[in-house]
Motif scaffolding. Structure first.
Motif, PDB file in Angstrom:
ATOM      1  N   ARG A 128      97.028 -49.090  29.130  1.00 17.53           N
ATOM      2  CA  ARG A 128      98.005 -50.010  29.726  1.00 17.53           C
ATOM      3  C   ARG A 128      97.896 -50.091  31.240  1.00 17.53           C
ATOM      4  N   ASP A 129      97.710 -48.940  31.890  1.00 16.70           N
ATOM      5  CA  ASP A 129      97.785 -48.900  33.356  1.00 16.70           C
ATOM      6  C   ASP A 129      96.455 -48.611  34.037  1.00 16.70           C
ATOM      7  N   GLY A 130      95.406 -48.304  33.255  1.00 15.01           N
ATOM      8  CA  GLY A 130      94.130 -47.933  33.859  1.00 15.01           C
ATOM      9  C   GLY A 130      93.373 -49.076  34.506  1.00 15.01           C
ATOM     10  N   GLU A 131      93.687 -50.317  34.148  1.00 11.84           N
ATOM     11  CA  GLU A 131      93.046 -51.448  34.822  1.00 11.84           C
ATOM     12  C   GLU A 131      93.520 -51.563  36.260  1.00 11.84           C
ATOM     13  N   ARG A 132      94.789 -51.186  36.493  1.00 14.28           N
ATOM     14  CA  ARG A 132      95.396 -51.295  37.820  1.00 14.28           C
ATOM     15  C   ARG A 132      95.217 -50.032  38.643  1.00 14.28           C
ATOM     16  N   LEU A 133      95.316 -48.870  37.993  1.00 13.76           N
ATOM     17  CA  LEU A 133      95.296 -47.599  38.695  1.00 13.76           C
ATOM     18  C   LEU A 133      93.985 -46.856  38.465  1.00 13.76           C
ATOM     19  N   PRO A 134      93.474 -46.156  39.483  1.00 12.69           N
ATOM     20  CA  PRO A 134      92.330 -45.273  39.246  1.00 12.69           C
ATOM     21  C   PRO A 134      92.751 -44.113  38.347  1.00 12.69           C
TER      22      PRO A 134
END
Length: 312
Positions: free
Chosen positions: A140-146
């Motif tokens: 869910r969030d790995g595209e936005r966050l390293p």
């Protein structure tokens, strides 16, 4: 702020013929180490309302780790029985139906905007529903966050090796940094050298694959030539929390250098990688010099006075 998502537990550590309960867990240790190093850090994992839950919360508070994302539950805290052989830690887990293990994907909260990086790993990746929850968080969030991943593989904890290899393959492909010990690499790719195994992991998509080897130091595989950093010589009490503290040192260094982002990792240099490996090794050396998972505070680190003057 760096978010650490993954297990917390109580390590039952040998102590003069009995066992002493100490707060621990791979991801939990990294969160504590980041907080002690002075980095802004948050923690995501269910915390039991049993007495051990208070034992876990106290060090988080002392290290200024934000626990707003930690739900409280009446389920029991995971216990890990630790045995030491030549200073090396081995674990037996009491985890069925525990507070953390029952974290489900639908329990995941939305992440606040001040979260700038995600760290995950440890035994929290193995069983379901919590393993599926961490995988869902990264998806869910790995595209936005390293994302930094440390599987910290415990073979005796894995019931279905094929299913876990498949999960790790998916997670590695979504991660920007993957840290693997020699034992991890051997488990993932048993028929090749650790260096070749690390390169195979790198080919799956991460920007950095960090290969650790205790006294052999650390190596970083990336788009350029391999970057190495020696281990720091010290008298070893035990190795509990060493790799977890190394992870915190790496993340702290990358953040301080301004490269803990998707864009920063895409343009990282060999010198920046070397600095991250060095800080990780320095922090880990202090942890192994004293019993249990007891990461260093910022003032205990080499060059702490210089760093505090630069930050003031």
């Amino acid at each position: 702020m760096i978010l650490c998502a993954g297990e917390s537990l109580i390590d039952m550590v040998p102590d003069n013929g009995s066992f002493r309960p100490l707060a621990g867990g791979s991801v939990y240790n990294t969160a504590i180490a980041l907080g002690r190093l002075g980095e802004p850090v948050a923690y995501l994992w269910p915390i039991s309302r049993d007495p051990f839950g208070d034992v876990l919360l106290r060090p988080l508070a002392e290290a200024a780790v934000n626990t707003d994302l930690c739900p409280r539950t009446d389920r029991l805290t995971t216990l890990a029985l630790v045995t030491l052989t030549g200073g090396e830690a081995r674990y037996s887990f009491y985890d069925e139906g525990s507070a953390g293990r029952m974290l489900a994907p639908e329990d995941l909260p939305p992440l606040p905007g001040h979260i700038e990086a995600l760290f995950a790993g440890g035994i929290s990746l193995v069983p379901d529903p919590c393993g599926a929850a961490i995988e869902a968080l990264i998806a869910r969030d790995g595209e936005r966050l390293p994302v930094m991943l440390d599987p910290n593989i415990r073979p005796f904890f894995i019931n279905d090796a094929d299913a876990y290899r498949a999960r790790l393959s998916r997670l590695i492909a979504r991660s920007d940094i993957v840290k693997l010990s020699g034992d991890d690499l051997e488990w993932l790719h048993p028929d090749v050298t650790p260096e070749d195994a690390a390169r195979q992991v790198l080919s799956q998509g991460p920007r950095l694959v960090l290969q650790t080897g205790g006294a052999a130091g650390a190596r970083a595989h990336w788009a350029g030539d391999v970057v190495s950093a020696p281990a720091i010589r010290t008298t070893v009490a035990d190795t509990i929390g060493a790799g977890d503290t190394f992870n915190a040192g790496v993340l702290a260094s990358l953040r301080r250098q301004g490269v803990l982002s998707k864009e920063g990792l895409a343009t990282i240099t060999a010198d920046q990688i070397a600095a991250a490996l060095t800080l990780g090794a320095q922090a880990a050396a202090i942890t192994v010099s004293r019993p249990g998972a007891n990461p260093p505070w910022a003032h205990e680190m080499p060059g702490a006075n210089v760093l505090s003057e630069q930050q003031s």
